[in-house]
Enzyme design. Structure first.
Site, PDB file in Angstrom:
ATOM      1  N   ARG A  14       0.840  -1.200   0.000  1.00 52.81           N
ATOM      2  CA  ARG A  14       0.000   0.000   0.000  1.00 52.81           C
ATOM      3  C   ARG A  14       0.873   1.248   0.000  1.00 52.81           C
ATOM      4  O   ARG A  14       0.998   1.920  -1.001  1.00 52.81           O
ATOM      5  CB  ARG A  14      -0.952  -0.014   1.217  1.00 52.81           C
ATOM      6  CG  ARG A  14      -2.133   0.981   1.079  1.00 52.81           C
ATOM      7  CD  ARG A  14      -1.781   2.416   1.438  1.00 52.81           C
ATOM      8  NE  ARG A  14      -1.361   2.600   2.821  1.00 52.81           N
ATOM      9  CZ  ARG A  14      -0.864   3.741   3.272  1.00 52.81           C
ATOM     10  NH1 ARG A  14      -0.715   4.793   2.476  1.00 52.81           N
ATOM     11  NH2 ARG A  14      -0.474   3.842   4.540  1.00 52.81           N
ATOM     12  N   ASP A  15       1.553   1.535   1.105  1.00 55.12           N
ATOM     13  CA  ASP A  15       2.379   2.741   1.160  1.00 55.12           C
ATOM     14  C   ASP A  15       3.597   2.595   0.242  1.00 55.12           C
ATOM     15  O   ASP A  15       4.022   3.550  -0.403  1.00 55.12           O
ATOM     16  CB  ASP A  15       2.831   3.013   2.597  1.00 55.12           C
ATOM     17  CG  ASP A  15       2.976   4.508   2.888  1.00 55.12           C
ATOM     18  OD1 ASP A  15       2.947   5.292   1.930  1.00 55.12           O
ATOM     19  OD2 ASP A  15       3.111   4.872   4.063  1.00 55.12           O
ATOM     20  N   TYR A 142      -5.962   5.547  11.611  1.00 59.68           N
ATOM     21  CA  TYR A 142      -4.770   6.372  11.376  1.00 59.68           C
ATOM     22  C   TYR A 142      -5.054   7.810  11.804  1.00 59.68           C
ATOM     23  O   TYR A 142      -6.086   8.377  11.444  1.00 59.68           O
ATOM     24  CB  TYR A 142      -4.449   6.428   9.885  1.00 59.68           C
ATOM     25  CG  TYR A 142      -3.496   5.375   9.361  1.00 59.68           C
ATOM     26  CD1 TYR A 142      -2.166   5.336   9.761  1.00 59.68           C
ATOM     27  CD2 TYR A 142      -3.919   4.452   8.406  1.00 59.68           C
ATOM     28  CE1 TYR A 142      -1.293   4.385   9.249  1.00 59.68           C
ATOM     29  CE2 TYR A 142      -3.064   3.507   7.881  1.00 59.68           C
ATOM     30  CZ  TYR A 142      -1.740   3.478   8.304  1.00 59.68           C
ATOM     31  OH  TYR A 142      -0.875   2.551   7.799  1.00 59.68           O
ATOM     32  N   GLU A 144      -3.629  10.884  10.672  1.00 58.33           N
ATOM     33  CA  GLU A 144      -2.731  11.486   9.683  1.00 58.33           C
ATOM     34  C   GLU A 144      -2.123  12.784  10.223  1.00 58.33           C
ATOM     35  O   GLU A 144      -2.808  13.599  10.823  1.00 58.33           O
ATOM     36  CB  GLU A 144      -3.505  11.764   8.388  1.00 58.33           C
ATOM     37  CG  GLU A 144      -2.604  12.217   7.252  1.00 58.33           C
ATOM     38  CD  GLU A 144      -3.353  12.514   5.971  1.00 58.33           C
ATOM     39  OE1 GLU A 144      -2.697  12.641   4.931  1.00 58.33           O
ATOM     40  OE2 GLU A 144      -4.602  12.621   6.010  1.00 58.33           O
ATOM     41  N   THR A 177       3.716  11.330   9.326  1.00 57.76           N
ATOM     42  CA  THR A 177       3.327  11.386   7.915  1.00 57.76           C
ATOM     43  C   THR A 177       4.358  12.087   7.042  1.00 57.76           C
ATOM     44  O   THR A 177       4.636  11.655   5.923  1.00 57.76           O
ATOM     45  CB  THR A 177       1.962  12.096   7.775  1.00 57.76           C
ATOM     46  OG1 THR A 177       1.018  11.401   8.596  1.00 57.76           O
ATOM     47  CG2 THR A 177       1.477  12.109   6.345  1.00 57.76           C
ATOM     48  N   HIS A 205       4.083   4.536  12.736  1.00 56.29           N
ATOM     49  CA  HIS A 205       4.296   4.457  11.286  1.00 56.29           C
ATOM     50  C   HIS A 205       5.304   5.539  10.914  1.00 56.29           C
ATOM     51  O   HIS A 205       4.968   6.721  10.868  1.00 56.29           O
ATOM     52  CB  HIS A 205       2.938   4.688  10.589  1.00 56.29           C
ATOM     53  CG  HIS A 205       2.980   4.704   9.090  1.00 56.29           C
ATOM     54  ND1 HIS A 205       2.468   3.686   8.323  1.00 56.29           N
ATOM     55  CD2 HIS A 205       3.430   5.639   8.216  1.00 56.29           C
ATOM     56  CE1 HIS A 205       2.602   3.989   7.046  1.00 56.29           C
ATOM     57  NE2 HIS A 205       3.183   5.167   6.948  1.00 56.29           N
ATOM     58  N   HIS A 207       8.274   7.554   8.649  1.00 59.25           N
ATOM     59  CA  HIS A 207       8.840   7.855   7.324  1.00 59.25           C
ATOM     60  C   HIS A 207      10.296   8.279   7.477  1.00 59.25           C
ATOM     61  O   HIS A 207      10.763   8.542   8.583  1.00 59.25           O
ATOM     62  CB  HIS A 207       8.006   8.929   6.621  1.00 59.25           C
ATOM     63  CG  HIS A 207       6.793   8.373   5.950  1.00 59.25           C
ATOM     64  ND1 HIS A 207       6.726   8.118   4.609  1.00 59.25           N
ATOM     65  CD2 HIS A 207       5.595   7.981   6.458  1.00 59.25           C
ATOM     66  CE1 HIS A 207       5.541   7.606   4.297  1.00 59.25           C
ATOM     67  NE2 HIS A 207       4.831   7.509   5.421  1.00 59.25           N
TER      68      HIS A 207
END
Length: 505
Positions: A14-15, A142, A144, A177, A205, A207
């Protein structure tokens, strides 16, 4: 000591698919879903965004059909939206049972993108959650832009979390995010939240915009996080997500209080497959899965490894289904060459080893890449060169090949200290070179052998760009013999073979 179990959720499908230029086919998604759950043994996979395309729907249907047969449906997740139930209808068609609902985790996003108050947003979310419960769909949520929410609107984040703790939610997913968190902030923000809501399952999550993805995941786990989101090869938007292989190695080696289910011996295989499917190359120096990370280049390292594994660390390549290699090049030295010879079952004495080392250094200076498979050719070339005293030298040559003109060569040849030059044309550059040599030998009234066979080959199994070997058979008044030349350029390797012939005769 009872270890704390951390869930690993892989979001490559997905990501990771949000990497610029990347799109998985239906069969590729199914293949990777099977590998991730069955072989790599991650706990959960996020495989798609709802409502994207017909192809995405087909891929999810294939995966959920397989997952239902394996009793994995609760481990397959879809990114959904607060859209009045449209995403939930899509999920029903897809056969999926777990949604990861995308909501706003910062007041900035809420105010400027949705243009709603927190109360309006919460009401919309509540309706979506109730509808999901009626359809038998489990929900993770989530937040965001949560990281910026904690920096700039912490009151909103806690207001939202207070609301969520009273809803039918399985997990709360906290994404950095925009990849802006430092490791200190990650620990501080998550510690505050986990202490305040000790009974809620929180995922982090991360990045990788500042290359802090792995460090942030490490701090998230230390802060008490219950799950982490990763992607194979660190794929994802912009600089990508926290990379699976590095995080797994860090957890296994530096967080002894934690356990994960991931089978690290499959990391390399899955990494290579994802790279092949996406065309998204793995940098040679990427930890764990890069081509160079278990390759020693400096000769001193190979020497230390031979004496007492002096340059080994806990990242042993065998853990990841790989082998240690010793590069051959201008910095490799005798120790690296010895390691490669051992693998090939070859032995050389010190004098021979010096000659082979010198030839590899020469190739390295020309920026050529030498591999283990090239070694037998180099050995043959170097050691056979010692069978005669060199009296003939090809001092220089010019090879030309122009459209509409015959190839031509000008050669300067030294015989017993005397220099001779000749120019000739031919059917190819090497043929022109040979015709120039014949002119010289004819003018000196010397015999010139007949070329009877000419073959070119590269070392079997070599993926090197360094070498090709030219093998030429000669007939000199009924006496047959063979010479070999080795070079990265085919014509030059033939010229070297010919120079050897001139010395032999």
């Amino acid at each position: 000591m009872n270890k704390r179990r951390i869930e690993i959720m892989d979001t490559t499908l997905r990501d990771g698919e949000q990497t610029s230029g990347v799109s998985f086919s239906v069969s590729e998604k199914l293949t990777l879903a099977k590998l991730l759950l069955d072989e790599l043994k991650v706990d959960r996979i996020e495989i798609a965004s709802a409502r994207v395309s017909e192809g995405e729907l087909k891929a999810v249907q294939e995966i959920t059909h397989w997952a239902a047969e394996k009793d994995y449906l609760d481990r397959v997740e879809i990114l959904t939206f607060v859209d009045g139930g449209v995403s939930l209808q899509w999920m029903e068609k897809a056969g999926a049972k777990v949604q990861n609902l995308l909501t706003k985790g910062s007041l900035n996003h809420l105010t400027h993108q949705l243009k709603k108050t927190p109360e309006q947003h919460f009401e919309d979310i509540s309706k979506t959650l109730q509808q999901a419960s009626k359809q038998g769909i489990k929900t993770n949520v989530y937040l965001e832009d949560w990281s910026n929410g904690m920096r700039n609107s912490k009151g909103y984040v806690f207001q939202y979390l207070d609301f969520l703790t009273k809803q039918p939610v399985e997990r709360i997913l906290l994404p950095d995010t925009l990849g802006v968190l430092t490791h200190n902030e990650t620990f501080e923000f998550l510690s505050q939240i986990i202490k305040r809501y000790p009974d809620i399952h929180f995922d982090f999550h991360g990045h990788n915009d500042y290359d802090l993805g792995v460090a942030n995941v490490m701090e998230a786990i230390k802060a008490g996080c219950h799950g982490i989101h990763l992607t194979v090869n660190g794929m994802g938007e912009r600089a990508g997500n926290a990379p699976m292989a590095s995080v797994v190695a860090v957890i296994n080696d530096f967080l002894p209080e934690v356990e994960i289910a991931v089978n690290e011996s499959s990391l390399y295989k899955v990494s290579k497959l994802v790279s092949a499917f996406t065309g998204f190359g793995i940098p040679a120096n990427k930890p764990i899965v890069g081509d160079n990370v278990f390759t020693q280049t400096a000769g001193i390292h190979a020497d230390g490894d031979s004496k007492k594994d002096l340059y080994f660390n806990d990242l042993l390549p065998e853990r990841f289904g790989r082998k240690r290699k010793y590069a051959l090049g201008k910095t490799s030295g005798k120790a690296n060459i010895q390691k490669n010879l051992q693998e090939l079952g070859l032995t050389l004495n010190n004098e021979e080893l010096k000659k082979v080392t010198q030839r590899i250094i020469e190739l390295g200076d020309k920026k050529e890449r030498v591999t283990k498979e090239d070694l037998p050719f180099i050995i043959s070339d170097v050691l056979n060169s010692g069978g005669y005293q060199q009296k003939v030298f090809v001092k220089s040559y010019v090879l030309t090949h122009s459209k509409g003109l015959k190839p031509s060569t000008t050669v300067a040849l030294e015989i017993n200290g005397e220099l001779h030059e000749a120019h000739a044309q031919g059917d190819g550059q090497y043929d022109a070179f040979m015709n120039a040599l014949r002119k010289i030998y004819k003018s000196k009234k010397r015999e010139f052998p007949k070329l009877t066979d000419y073959a070119v080959r590269i070392p079997p199994g070599s993926n090197s760009d360094a070498l090709c070997e030219t093998i030429i058979s000669w007939d000199n008044n009924g006496k047959e013999f063979i010479t070999r030349g080795l070079d990265s350029d085919q014509t030059v390797s033939a010229i070297k073979a010919t120079e050897k012939m001139l010395n032999i005769i």
